[in-house]
Design an enzyme around this catalytic site. Sequence first.
Site, PDB file in Angstrom:
ATOM      1  N   LYS A 174     -46.968  -5.156   1.312  1.00  0.00           N
ATOM      2  CA  LYS A 174     -45.804  -5.709   0.611  1.00  0.00           C
ATOM      3  C   LYS A 174     -45.349  -6.991   1.303  1.00  0.00           C
ATOM      4  O   LYS A 174     -44.947  -6.961   2.459  1.00  0.00           O
ATOM      5  CB  LYS A 174     -44.681  -4.673   0.573  1.00  0.00           C
ATOM      6  CG  LYS A 174     -45.073  -3.386  -0.149  1.00  0.00           C
ATOM      7  CD  LYS A 174     -43.957  -2.366  -0.167  1.00  0.00           C
ATOM      8  CE  LYS A 174     -43.592  -1.866   1.192  1.00  0.00           C
ATOM      9  NZ  LYS A 174     -42.675  -0.708   1.153  1.00  0.00           N
ATOM     10  N   THR A 205     -30.536  -4.897  -2.114  1.00  0.00           N
ATOM     11  CA  THR A 205     -31.924  -4.425  -2.235  1.00  0.00           C
ATOM     12  C   THR A 205     -32.173  -3.150  -1.432  1.00  0.00           C
ATOM     13  O   THR A 205     -33.317  -2.814  -1.142  1.00  0.00           O
ATOM     14  CB  THR A 205     -32.889  -5.523  -1.747  1.00  0.00           C
ATOM     15  OG1 THR A 205     -32.550  -5.883  -0.393  1.00  0.00           O
ATOM     16  CG2 THR A 205     -32.821  -6.750  -2.624  1.00  0.00           C
ATOM     17  N   GLY A 207     -33.130   0.389  -0.487  1.00  0.00           N
ATOM     18  CA  GLY A 207     -33.947   1.393  -1.157  1.00  0.00           C
ATOM     19  C   GLY A 207     -35.189   0.860  -1.834  1.00  0.00           C
ATOM     20  O   GLY A 207     -35.903   1.618  -2.504  1.00  0.00           O
ATOM     21  N   THR A 208     -35.484  -0.414  -1.656  1.00  0.00           N
ATOM     22  CA  THR A 208     -36.618  -1.023  -2.352  1.00  0.00           C
ATOM     23  C   THR A 208     -37.927  -0.316  -2.054  1.00  0.00           C
ATOM     24  O   THR A 208     -38.690   0.027  -2.961  1.00  0.00           O
ATOM     25  CB  THR A 208     -36.732  -2.511  -1.967  1.00  0.00           C
ATOM     26  OG1 THR A 208     -35.512  -3.167  -2.284  1.00  0.00           O
ATOM     27  CG2 THR A 208     -37.861  -3.178  -2.721  1.00  0.00           C
ATOM     28  N   GLY A 209     -38.235  -0.102  -0.762  1.00  0.00           N
ATOM     29  CA  GLY A 209     -39.519   0.487  -0.400  1.00  0.00           C
ATOM     30  C   GLY A 209     -39.658   1.924  -0.866  1.00  0.00           C
ATOM     31  O   GLY A 209     -40.713   2.322  -1.381  1.00  0.00           O
ATOM     32  N   CYS A 210     -38.595   2.715  -0.698  1.00  0.00           N
ATOM     33  CA  CYS A 210     -38.628   4.109  -1.159  1.00  0.00           C
ATOM     34  C   CYS A 210     -38.849   4.162  -2.663  1.00  0.00           C
ATOM     35  O   CYS A 210     -39.646   4.968  -3.169  1.00  0.00           O
ATOM     36  CB  CYS A 210     -37.309   4.807  -0.826  1.00  0.00           C
ATOM     37  SG  CYS A 210     -36.832   4.760   0.905  1.00  0.00           S
TER      38      CYS A 210
END
Length: 265
Positions: A174, A205, A207-210
């Site tokens: 990412k 932003t 919580g983007t990765g989860c």
Amino acid sequence: MRLPLVLTVAGSDSGGGAGIQADLKTMLALGTHGMSVVAAVTAQNSRGVQGYWELPPEAVRAQYRSVVDDIGVQAVKTGMLASAPLVETVAELLAGTDAPIVVDPVGVSKHGDRLLADSAVAAVRERLLPVATLATPNLDEVTQLTGVEVTEEKEMRPAADALLALGPRWVLIKGGHLPGEAVDLLTDGAEEHWLRAPRLDNRHTHGTGCTLASAIAAGLAKGLTVPESVRAAKEYITGAIAAGFPLGDGIGPVDHGWRFREPLS
């Protein structure tokens, strides 16, 4: 009609923007039935993580067996696992599960708080990544796991190769922390997919990765291929970031329900 079944093994976010809360919201938004194994509990809000407490491995094992042995599962997503004993326990459970596995190797929170003990990094490398269908590290996590630093787009492929050498079938590097448009690299060493989206002017932003990893797992549970699942998840997270909203005094969350309502003002 039975809904596709997706299981998250991760930490709880008391602020509701990341962790298991974000995972379950994403799974619901994408038409699957979400289930959870709580591996750690955090005290966190929009300003950061004030503390976290791991659950004992036997509690994690019991939750996992309760769900998988009775209900079943069609995809699993892992997030914050915190310690080497928890990583090893979860890796053992996943090795005996016949379902695609998305590993989000959570190491540091959006606010810079460490969520993985130094002693657990080797366990992620040696035990967890080898059982992953797909690993989804951000650039800080790439460095943590491989020592490879990525400062520009052309360095993403060597980073992917270094991650693939640790055992996952696919990796999604990412590149959201790089300047310019938001670019990610998905590869299994043979196929290569570059996913691009405009960089959005929104600081909320959390919580983007989860959310991205859970969206990918939802796609896999529906029977999509890894590239199809990642492309669909990229579209979903781009919309969720665009609709991210302020909450508290710090960084607000992405909007997991953005497809179902008018933009928040």
